[in-house]
Scaffold this active site. Sequence first.
Site, short mmCIF file in Angstrom:
data_model
loop_
_atom_site.label_atom_id
_atom_site.label_comp_id
_atom_site.label_asym_id
_atom_site.label_seq_id
_atom_site.Cartn_x
_atom_site.Cartn_y
_atom_site.Cartn_z
N ASP A 15 0.02 5.07 0.81
CA ASP A 15 -0.09 6.12 1.83
C ASP A 15 -0.26 5.50 3.22
OD1 ASP A 15 0.01 8.10 -0.19
OD2 ASP A 15 -2.11 7.69 -0.63
N ASP A 54 0.87 -1.17 0.00
CA ASP A 54 0.00 0.00 0.00
C ASP A 54 0.91 1.23 0.00
OD1 ASP A 54 -2.34 1.65 0.50
OD2 ASP A 54 -1.49 1.86 2.51
#
Length: 542
Positions: free
Chosen positions: A17, A15
Amino acid sequence: MNPSGPALYDAVLLDRDGTLVEDVPYNGDPEKVGPLPGAREALDRLRAAGLRLAVVTNQSGLARGYFTEREMHAVHARIEELLGPFDHWAICPHDDTDGCACRKPAPGLVHEAARALGTAPRRCVLIGDIGRDMAAALAAGATGILVPTPVTRPEEVAEAPAVARDLPGAVAEILRRDRAVRPVVPRTGRAGTVLVARSDAAGDLLVTGPGIRAVAAGAERVVLLCGPRGRAAAELLPGVDEIIEWPLPWIDAPAPPVDPAGMRSLVDRLAAVRADEAVVFTSFHQSPLPLALLLRMAGVPHISAISDDYPGSLLDVRHRVPVGVPEPERALSLAAAAGFALPAGDEPGLRLRADRLPPAPAAAGEPGYVVLHPGSSVETRACPFELATRIVRVLSAAGYRVVVTGGPDERELTAQVAAAGGLDLGGRTGLGELAAVVARAGALVVGNTGPAHLAAALGVPVVSLFAPTVPFGQWGPYRVPTVRLGDAGAACRDTRAVRCPVPGHPCLSAVEPGRVLEALRLLGVPADASEPLVTVPGGVVG
Ligand SMILES: [Zn+2]
């Protein structure tokens, strides 16, 4: 990577952020990119280990017009400048209202990244900081590791299959798991006859299957000692040449009394195997030592087992495993400690012998139905009756054909549940027939019980009504598309309770049946399908 034995993973998906870089909401400015501590070094460790890397990221800021695609690419160029290159970027540009198949928790980005990297989701591990990341990983059949931040909700942490403190911690765990299933000292020749032991129930045998296959790959002959409750599953395991069925009073439940004459007969039976060595598989709460003593008395010269308790001279290889490791990997790591690894091309997932599967009962109907298996020998792990009934009602109203399965002692339960709109096969399937029924299903809806592992072995997606009495990461369906439902933070968590300690069994009975419908959609299982939609090639061997 170390060439001995196939690796657990080909790729790590990350992922963006909150996992790789600080979460600056809707950031379109490269100047605001701030890598999280230790990210560069951690990623370089993965690259050095030969793992391919992809970013899987929801960027709804595109749909909402908060930044342009050009600005996003500038941000990604800055991220690569700071963190090194990624082999693929999988980006969802939509927002929740688009109903796309890629926005996490949907598994689309995981499928896309795996495809782009030339592998399959089950050979990927996804690291992310929120529940959506974990849900996307599980729904694709990938492994998930959560790295919580201050914004991660407590229930997301409770639900996660595995939790690491930060990205470097997650990377260390991935590399540790991978090392653990490879022999430190690979064998030079084949072992002769190896006696492997796994008592307990069908599901326990199924999750031990990869460990047994590893032993079989390096042995002339494998003799499996199992208990009566695991016999039917033992018959379906690849690599087993002979089965000895014997209840063990320190493992089987309900436990038979210790009969001295019976124990002497068992020692004689074990001695007759003339095993060159033994590998004793157990769950973490079971002791291998009583059996190791009997094996010593039977003259077995070399014994390997996992034991935290001091084994004295009972074990030649005393293996230790940290808590929380998936059961199949726990078994593989013991096999590795004994010098055995899966051969190249044998995936470390669960498998069944296709040649031992009987035909599915004709009454099950055409493939593509959803199987609901409400019962379990352990009360806390079953689907509550009320909930099972409501699930059948909701699924059949949505156009799904529901087949309700259960053992001979669960006929009353399955009849009542199926009366809500399903087809009742209760008591009409032994384990083999049940496997044949599940193999033709679009998905299985089930508690934490043996059939969940059958589905994993068959590559059939699972909607897992998982009571948190034992860790999900250890006992959840392994390497198969899964949606986990139920309150993972309920008071029964980690109690190992066999009867629910909380009135009303709230961890499962509070599940809304509509969630099962959502889960089936997330897994891509259509209503009234004539063919199972998701299959894992190679899930069954001949
Ligand atoms: Zn999307």
